[in-house]
Design a protein around this motif. Structure first.
Motif, PDB file in Angstrom:
ATOM      1  N   UNK A  24      -9.527  -6.822 -38.620  1.00 22.37           N
ATOM      2  CA  UNK A  24     -10.780  -6.480 -39.301  1.00 22.37           C
ATOM      3  C   UNK A  24     -10.872  -5.003 -39.641  1.00 22.37           C
ATOM      4  N   UNK A  25      -9.890  -4.215 -39.216  1.00 20.40           N
ATOM      5  CA  UNK A  25      -9.882  -2.788 -39.531  1.00 20.40           C
ATOM      6  C   UNK A  25     -10.477  -1.884 -38.477  1.00 20.40           C
ATOM      7  N   UNK A  26     -10.857  -2.402 -37.333  1.00 22.01           N
ATOM      8  CA  UNK A  26     -11.413  -1.559 -36.263  1.00 22.01           C
ATOM      9  C   UNK A  26     -10.280  -0.828 -35.544  1.00 22.01           C
ATOM     10  N   UNK A  27     -10.449   0.470 -35.350  1.00 24.85           N
ATOM     11  CA  UNK A  27      -9.444   1.277 -34.666  1.00 24.85           C
ATOM     12  C   UNK A  27      -9.500   1.027 -33.164  1.00 24.85           C
ATOM     13  N   UNK A  64     -11.681   6.182 -31.034  1.00 23.03           N
ATOM     14  CA  UNK A  64     -10.240   5.924 -30.984  1.00 23.03           C
ATOM     15  C   UNK A  64      -9.494   6.820 -31.966  1.00 23.03           C
ATOM     16  N   UNK A  65      -9.984   6.897 -33.190  1.00 23.51           N
ATOM     17  CA  UNK A  65      -9.319   7.721 -34.204  1.00 23.51           C
ATOM     18  C   UNK A  65      -9.354   9.199 -33.834  1.00 23.51           C
ATOM     19  N   UNK A  66     -10.500   9.668 -33.355  1.00 25.27           N
ATOM     20  CA  UNK A  66     -10.612  11.076 -32.978  1.00 25.27           C
ATOM     21  C   UNK A  66      -9.722  11.403 -31.786  1.00 25.27           C
ATOM     22  N   UNK A  67      -9.645  10.502 -30.811  1.00 33.62           N
ATOM     23  CA  UNK A  67      -8.782  10.731 -29.649  1.00 33.62           C
ATOM     24  C   UNK A  67      -7.318  10.785 -30.066  1.00 33.62           C
ATOM     25  N   UNK A  68      -6.908   9.862 -30.942  1.00 29.58           N
ATOM     26  CA  UNK A  68      -5.516   9.833 -31.385  1.00 29.58           C
ATOM     27  C   UNK A  68      -5.159  11.096 -32.168  1.00 29.58           C
ATOM     28  N   UNK A  69      -6.099  11.622 -32.905  1.00 31.51           N
ATOM     29  CA  UNK A  69      -5.851  12.825 -33.697  1.00 31.51           C
ATOM     30  C   UNK A  69      -5.867  14.090 -32.839  1.00 31.51           C
ATOM     31  N   UNK A  70      -6.625  14.085 -31.755  1.00 30.93           N
ATOM     32  CA  UNK A  70      -6.855  15.302 -30.981  1.00 30.93           C
ATOM     33  C   UNK A  70      -6.000  15.449 -29.737  1.00 30.93           C
ATOM     34  N   UNK A  71      -5.558  14.351 -29.135  1.00 34.38           N
ATOM     35  CA  UNK A  71      -4.923  14.405 -27.821  1.00 34.38           C
ATOM     36  C   UNK A  71      -3.429  14.143 -27.889  1.00 34.38           C
ATOM     37  N   UNK A  72      -2.700  14.746 -26.964  1.00 30.07           N
ATOM     38  CA  UNK A  72      -1.266  14.498 -26.830  1.00 30.07           C
ATOM     39  C   UNK A  72      -0.936  14.401 -25.343  1.00 30.07           C
ATOM     40  N   UNK A  73       0.256  13.919 -25.067  1.00 32.24           N
ATOM     41  CA  UNK A  73       0.702  13.809 -23.684  1.00 32.24           C
ATOM     42  C   UNK A  73       0.523  15.150 -22.986  1.00 32.24           C
ATOM     43  N   UNK A 131     -19.492  -2.945 -38.036  1.00 38.40           N
ATOM     44  CA  UNK A 131     -18.488  -3.968 -38.310  1.00 38.40           C
ATOM     45  C   UNK A 131     -18.228  -4.821 -37.075  1.00 38.40           C
ATOM     46  N   UNK A 132     -18.100  -6.127 -37.286  1.00 39.24           N
ATOM     47  CA  UNK A 132     -17.721  -7.024 -36.192  1.00 39.24           C
ATOM     48  C   UNK A 132     -16.235  -6.887 -35.930  1.00 39.24           C
TER      49      UNK A 132
END
Length: 148
Positions: A24-27, A64-73, A131-132
């Motif tokens: 459905x496109x939800x991150x 989710x999108x912001x975390x993936x863009x901002x955080x690294x190991x 969005x569902x």
């Protein structure tokens, strides 16, 4: 956030965040956090790590999108969320389960670092929860948010 099951952890990412999208496109992002308790050695008086716990964290949508863009190991983070037990059955018929944190908030720890906060723009009336989200039931790779 519901007050009946809330947890706050501070620790370091054990791996880079893995960002995926539902049909459905939800991150959806997943990452691990190592949380270590610091204790003072009675003999030497020095500080050392004790009792490291490894926790899996999931987050949905813009978080989710912001975390993936901002955080690294290795990033030191503060995670606020709820405990969730994920259960599944292996191909051999064995039942498995693990406890995860479904994040409501994620932020950098500023104890030993600085961060520059940039607000993400949204169009008027857009809500992260409109969005569902529907995904299949099953193993740990397929999850549905509790509020979804």
């Amino acid at each position: 956030m519901a007050q009946d099951n809330q947890v706050v952890i501070v620790g370091n990412l054990t791996r880079d965040p893995e960002l995926r999208y539902t049909p459905n496109g939800a991150a959806l992002v997943k990452f691990g956090v190592a949380v270590s308790r610091r204790v003072r050695d009675d003999v030497t008086g020095t500080w050392k790590d004790a009792d490291t716990s490894f926790l899996d964290v999931t987050a949905w949508r813009s978080l989710a999108e912001n975390a993936a863009e901002s955080l690294t190991q290795g990033s030191r983070v503060v995670v606020v969320g709820r405990l969730r037990t994920n259960t599944w059955e292996t191909a051999e018929g064995e039942k498995r389960s693990k406890i995860e944190i479904e994040a409501e908030e994620i932020g950098p720890s500023l104890k030993w670092a600085t961060a520059k906060v940039e607000r993400q723009s949204r169009s008027a009336g857009q809500s992260d929860w409109n969005a569902n989200v529907t995904v299949g039931a099953g193993g740990p790779q397929e999850e549905t948010p509790l509020d979804g």
